[in-house]
Design an enzyme around this catalytic site. Structure first.
Site, PDB file in Angstrom:
ATOM      1  N   LYS A  97      -8.099  22.629  14.568  1.00  0.00           N
ATOM      2  CA  LYS A  97      -7.299  22.883  13.362  1.00  0.00           C
ATOM      3  C   LYS A  97      -8.121  22.604  12.102  1.00  0.00           C
ATOM      4  CE  LYS A  97      -2.704  22.215  15.330  1.00  0.00           C
ATOM      5  NZ  LYS A  97      -1.449  21.494  15.341  1.00  0.00           N
ATOM      6  N   ASN A 121      20.720  18.201  11.645  1.00  0.00           N
ATOM      7  CA  ASN A 121      20.341  19.094  12.747  1.00  0.00           C
ATOM      8  C   ASN A 121      21.462  19.226  13.770  1.00  0.00           C
ATOM      9  OD1 ASN A 121      17.960  19.916  11.736  1.00  0.00           O
ATOM     10  ND2 ASN A 121      16.654  18.788  13.162  1.00  0.00           N
ATOM     11  N   CYS A 141      12.965  21.498  17.002  1.00  0.00           N
ATOM     12  CA  CYS A 141      13.824  20.481  16.370  1.00  0.00           C
ATOM     13  C   CYS A 141      15.200  20.313  17.011  1.00  0.00           C
ATOM     14  CB  CYS A 141      13.961  20.772  14.879  1.00  0.00           C
ATOM     15  SG  CYS A 141      12.417  20.476  14.008  1.00  0.00           S
TER      16      CYS A 141
END
Ligand SMILES: NC(=O)c1ccc[n+]([C@@H]2O[C@H](COP(=O)([O-])OP(=O)(O)OC[C@H]3O[C@@H](n4cnc5c(N)ncnc54)[C@H](O)[C@@H]3O)[C@@H](O)[C@H]2O)c1
Length: 452
Positions: free
Chosen positions: A35, A229, A281
């Site tokens: 990355k 959430n 998530c």
């Protein structure tokens, strides 16, 4: 301000670049060398709209490194944004947060003052624990400095990450320390006041209201993230439960959703029936919430039911195909969409992956199609016998049925006649209720949506 972000994932990278854009000096620490190499070359390691353009704009304000020692000692604010994946038992794995916190603690210098922020989604009580852990470490290292802890949960949506970072509805800060709250208010001030000039490729929404700055204690901040959430997940599961009943009685869930969503108390968003939620998530956060509650002897039947309904939805495309064909053995099924939702390459907990595995288990072949998520999907399906395509027309060649699993915008105007002409049999499972049934039926398909 001098800011260090730990973790260059969807959250860390987006936050870091957004903070650099609004004028801070940002260092992003990432332990994955691949990355870092890509970022140093100006390439984004993840697919997220606008990130590479922003990277080019903020080059002077941002550095990338594998070593926290480089900038942590001179930082005003250090933001931990590493992953908190699910453990086998459904609880959140905090080992990355704990490791990152120790690494940060080892870089802090005597006589200085730091605000250490946990942005990762962490179970209730984690900020307290990490704070103790850092204090212990500083004592062991014989370092005397001021550490102000804050919880600053993130609400960005993948696919819209940069937009959400620059134009959020609210910024939540949980902290005991006035200094931490003041630092975060200063850090986010250009976003809270919307005083920055928007990047040319990401305009400020018309009539945008200034974001709320919600200050609370760390426990409530941690709870806000999980509650948000869980609520969104159960709103989708609710409409999916209604969709199941619609199928039994011949009602159309799309009309039902419009009929209830136009009530302002309910709202239209998150009322699209389909094969359910996935991603990095909702699945892990609902599970972590239920498991955390269980541990302290509290039952959460609503959140548990939302999960149950969700995983049932993933089974429906294969059930519908089996009802139609009798058996799927020897059939070829095209699956359009691998990402858990459009505009991202993230396939974590994507319903498409489970659906593909279920089709293969029935003895059918799978031809899978996605514009950007193929590389990630190949890793998740490496032992499976699946062929991959970027072009939907190629993917349906010789197929008996198509399942739309992800509603990619570039497929909004797909040519159904052209699809049909390449297929062996014409069955269309619209897992996202993305199309008008009549349009698809006109091309000779048997159409099956969700709850229609
Ligand atoms: N992805 C989302 O949409 C989203 C939205 C809101 C909140 N969150 C939460 O934010 C957190 C991060 O999520 P993500 O999707 O960005 O994760 P991710 O897996 O994409 O990124 C995490 C990154 O942290 C790096 N990392 C781990 N330990 C490190 C260390 N010690 N030093 C340096 N780098 C390290 C990993 O290599 C990885 O690149 C999670 O807790 C998640 O629940 C995610």
């Amino acid at each position: 301000m001098n800011v260090t972000i730990i973790g260059a994932g969807y959250v860390g990278l987006t936050t870091g670049l957004a903070l650099a854009y609004i004028g801070h000096d940002v260092c992003i620490v990432e332990k994955d060398n691949r990355k870092i190499e890509l970022l140093k070359k100006g390439k984004s390691p993840i697919y997220e709209k606008g990130l590479e353009e922003l990277l080019a704009l903020v080059k002077k304000n941002v550095t990338f490194t594998e070593t926290p020692e480089e900038k942590v000692p001179d930082s005003d604010v250090i933001i931990i944004a590493v992953g908190t994946p699910p453990l086998e038992n459904g609880e959140a794995d905090l080992s990355y947060v704990e490791k990152a916190s120790e690494e940060v603690a080892d870089c802090l210098q005597s006589g200085k003052s730091y605000t250490v922020v946990i942005k990762s989604t962490v179970p209730i009580g984690t900020n307290e624990k990490v704070s103790m852990q850092i204090k212990r470490r500083l004592k062991e290292n014989n370092i005397s400095c001021e550490v102000n802890m804050a919880s600053n949960p993130e609400f960005l949506r993948e696919g819209m990450a940069l937009y959400d970072a620059l134009y959020p509805d609210r910024i939540v800060v949980g902290a005991k320390s006035e200094k931490a709250i003041a630092d975060l208010q200063q850090l986010y001030s250009p976003i809270l006041q919307q005083t920055f000039t928007p990047p040319h490729f990401l305009q400020r929404p018309n009539g945008m209201k200034l974001p709320h700055f919600i200050v609370t204690d760390t426990t409530s901040a941690e709870m806000i993230k999980y509650a948000a959430n869980a609520f969104l997940a159960l709103k989708i599961s609710f409409i999916n439960e209604i969709a199941g009943l619609c199928e039994k009685v011949g009602a159309d869930v799309v009309d039902v959703a419009r009929g209830i969503g136009t009530d302002r108390r309910i709202g239209m968003s998150f009322l699209n029936a389909g094969i359910g939620w996935g991603g990095s998530c909702f699945p892990k956060d609902t599970s972590a919430l239920v498991e955390f509650a269980k541990k302290i002897g509290y039952d959460m039947p609503i959140v548990s039911a939302a999960r149950k309904v969700n995983y049932k939805m993933r089974k429906t495309p294969v059930e519908k195909l089996k009802n139609h064909f009798g058996s799927l053995n020897g059939r070829t099924i095209a699956v359009l969409g691998l990402a858990f939702k459009p505009n991202t390459d993230d396939i974590r907990e994507s319903p498409a992956i489970d659906i593909i595995k279920a089709i293969l288990a029935e003895g059918a072949r799978v031809k899978a199609c996605d514009p950007v998520a193929i590389e990630n999907a190949k890793k998740a399906l490496e032992k499976e016998n699946v062929s991959f395509f970027e072009d939907p027309y190629e993917s349906v060649e010789g197929a008996d049925a198509v399942i739309l699993a992800t509603e990619w915008p570039q497929w909004a105007n797909i040519d159904f006649e052209r699809l049909a002409s390449r297929m062996e049999n014409r069955v269309f499972i619209d897992g996202r209720n993305y199309y008008e049934p009549e349009e698809i039926e006109k091309a000779g398909f048997t159409y099956m949506g969700v709850g229609r």
